[in-house]
Design a protein around this motif. Structure first.
Motif, short mmCIF file in Angstrom:
data_model
loop_
_atom_site.label_atom_id
_atom_site.label_comp_id
_atom_site.label_asym_id
_atom_site.label_seq_id
_atom_site.Cartn_x
_atom_site.Cartn_y
_atom_site.Cartn_z
N GLY A 182 -7.46 -38.09 -9.90
CA GLY A 182 -6.03 -38.23 -9.74
C GLY A 182 -5.29 -38.25 -11.07
N VAL A 183 -3.98 -38.23 -10.98
CA VAL A 183 -3.13 -38.32 -12.17
C VAL A 183 -2.36 -39.62 -12.04
N ASN A 184 -2.85 -40.65 -12.71
CA ASN A 184 -2.35 -42.00 -12.50
C ASN A 184 -1.60 -42.58 -13.69
N LEU A 185 -1.44 -41.77 -14.73
CA LEU A 185 -0.75 -42.23 -15.93
C LEU A 185 0.51 -41.41 -16.18
N ALA A 186 1.53 -42.06 -16.70
CA ALA A 186 2.75 -41.38 -17.13
C ALA A 186 2.75 -41.29 -18.65
N ALA A 187 3.59 -40.41 -19.17
CA ALA A 187 3.68 -40.25 -20.62
C ALA A 187 4.01 -41.57 -21.30
N GLU A 188 4.82 -42.38 -20.63
CA GLU A 188 5.23 -43.67 -21.21
C GLU A 188 4.04 -44.62 -21.37
N ASP A 189 3.04 -44.49 -20.50
CA ASP A 189 1.84 -45.32 -20.63
C ASP A 189 1.10 -45.01 -21.94
N ILE A 190 1.04 -43.73 -22.27
CA ILE A 190 0.35 -43.34 -23.51
C ILE A 190 1.18 -43.72 -24.72
N ALA A 191 2.49 -43.63 -24.59
CA ALA A 191 3.37 -44.05 -25.68
C ALA A 191 3.19 -45.54 -25.97
N GLU A 192 3.04 -46.34 -24.93
CA GLU A 192 2.79 -47.77 -25.12
C GLU A 192 1.44 -48.00 -25.80
N ALA A 193 0.44 -47.20 -25.42
CA ALA A 193 -0.86 -47.31 -26.06
C ALA A 193 -0.76 -46.94 -27.54
N CYS A 194 0.07 -45.97 -27.85
CA CYS A 194 0.29 -45.59 -29.26
C CYS A 194 0.93 -46.74 -30.02
N TRP A 195 1.88 -47.41 -29.40
CA TRP A 195 2.53 -48.57 -30.02
C TRP A 195 1.50 -49.67 -30.28
N GLN A 196 0.63 -49.93 -29.30
CA GLN A 196 -0.43 -50.93 -29.47
C GLN A 196 -1.37 -50.54 -30.62
N GLN A 197 -1.71 -49.25 -30.66
CA GLN A 197 -2.61 -48.76 -31.71
C GLN A 197 -1.98 -48.91 -33.09
N ALA A 198 -0.68 -48.73 -33.17
CA ALA A 198 0.02 -48.86 -34.45
C ALA A 198 -0.05 -50.28 -34.99
N HIS A 199 -0.18 -51.25 -34.08
CA HIS A 199 -0.19 -52.65 -34.50
C HIS A 199 -1.56 -53.30 -34.44
N GLN A 200 -2.47 -52.73 -33.66
CA GLN A 200 -3.84 -53.23 -33.57
C GLN A 200 -4.79 -52.04 -33.57
N PRO A 201 -5.04 -51.46 -34.74
CA PRO A 201 -5.81 -50.21 -34.81
C PRO A 201 -7.25 -50.37 -34.31
N ARG A 202 -7.71 -49.35 -33.60
CA ARG A 202 -9.10 -49.22 -33.20
C ARG A 202 -9.53 -47.78 -33.48
N VAL A 203 -10.82 -47.57 -33.62
CA VAL A 203 -11.28 -46.19 -33.80
C VAL A 203 -10.99 -45.39 -32.54
N HIS A 204 -11.36 -45.94 -31.39
CA HIS A 204 -11.08 -45.28 -30.11
C HIS A 204 -10.35 -46.27 -29.20
N ARG A 205 -9.29 -45.80 -28.56
CA ARG A 205 -8.54 -46.63 -27.63
C ARG A 205 -8.53 -45.95 -26.26
N PRO A 206 -9.48 -46.29 -25.39
CA PRO A 206 -9.44 -45.77 -24.01
C PRO A 206 -8.19 -46.29 -23.31
N VAL A 207 -7.57 -45.44 -22.51
CA VAL A 207 -6.34 -45.82 -21.82
C VAL A 207 -6.58 -45.77 -20.31
N SER A 208 -6.15 -46.80 -19.61
CA SER A 208 -6.25 -47.01 -18.16
C SER A 208 -7.55 -47.72 -17.84
N LEU A 209 -7.48 -48.61 -16.86
CA LEU A 209 -8.65 -49.36 -16.43
C LEU A 209 -9.74 -48.42 -15.95
#
Length: 253
Positions: free
Chosen positions: A199-226
């Motif tokens: 399925g397609v369960n993520l919106a662009a805004e979900d990834i944008a929020e993940a980018c914001w999190q990555q900008a403040h708490q960097p990880r090598v890989h950040r899987p998105v969605s449970l």
């Protein structure tokens, strides 16, 4: 100064990321091949810095990155390599030129941008590169073979530079989402079985929020969605044959 330079910024994940970072006080730079959509978004964001750009054009990339950095005292806090293209279909039925174009944008484009940005990243505190990875960079996905190959390349580049650029204080990581409801996905004429099953369960805004999190708490890989986090972490501890079995089922016609 917190600033972010975004490729593929005119729509989808890039545009959503630009809106979030702009709203939260960052200086935003927008790059995209779609000049009309780019100008429209820049106007929406109070005249944000923007320039049309094909990320496969190395000279144009170098000029664009230099211009953005010089407009911000030579600083580049965050490069978000978001530009990318996708093609669903059977590998042998897609013309070689389409495979080549996908690799040029998704891999060479990331290399071009990251190489051009290095000079400015290394003279900026807490500098980062965030690459747009994918769940398909975990294990090759049927009907997305070359796209998967491109995201494996991005994953490898991310891991290598995260180590190599540590000496300069530059963090390099990627976002790894499954399918996202963006024009890149919804415009496809072929619907692979894996898309129907996950399925397609993520919106662009979900990834944008993940980018914001990555900008403040960097990880090598950040899987998105449970959903993908479970697949990602199980893939780290499961034997290869089990991961292959799961991927075979997900891609089965």
């Amino acid at each position: 100064m917190n600033n972010i330079l975004i490729t593929g910024a005119a729509s989808g994940i890039g545009a959503a990321t630009a809106r979030i970072f702009h709203k939260r006080g960052w200086k935003v730079g927008l790059l995209d091949v779609n000049e009309a959509a780019l100008s429209q978004l820049a106007a929406e964001l109070n005249g944000a810095w923007h320039q049309p750009l094909d990320v496969t054009d190395l000279e144009a990339v170098q000029d664009a990155v230099k211009l953005f950095a010089e407009a911000h005292d030579g600083q580049l806090r965050l490069l978000f390599n978001c530009a990318g293209i996708l093609r669903f279909g059977y590998f042998a039925e897609i013309e070689p030129a389409a495979h080549a174009q996908l690799l040029q944008v998704n891999v060479q484009g990331v290399i071009n941008m990251t190489h051009a940005a290095f000079t400015y990243l290394k003279q900026t505190s807490d500098a980062q590169v965030i690459n747009m990875g994918s769940a398909s960079g975990l294990y090759g996905v049927q009907h997305m073979a070359t796209y998967s190959a491109s995201k494996f390349a991005v994953r490898g580049l991310t891991e290598a530079l995260n180590l190599e650029w540590e000496r300069y204080g530059i963090s390099v990581g990627d976002l790894m989402p499954p399918f996202v409801n963006t024009p890149m996905v919804t415009s496809q004429t072929f619907s692979p079985p894996v898309l129907k099953r996950l399925g397609v369960n993520l919106a662009a805004e979900d990834i944008a929020e993940a980018c914001w999190q990555q900008a403040h708490q960097p990880r090598v890989h950040r899987p998105v969605s449970l959903q993908f986090k479970l697949l990602y972490w199980s893939g780290q501890i499961s034997p290869v044959w089990l991961t292959r079995l799961v991927m075979r089922w997900l891609g089965r016609d």
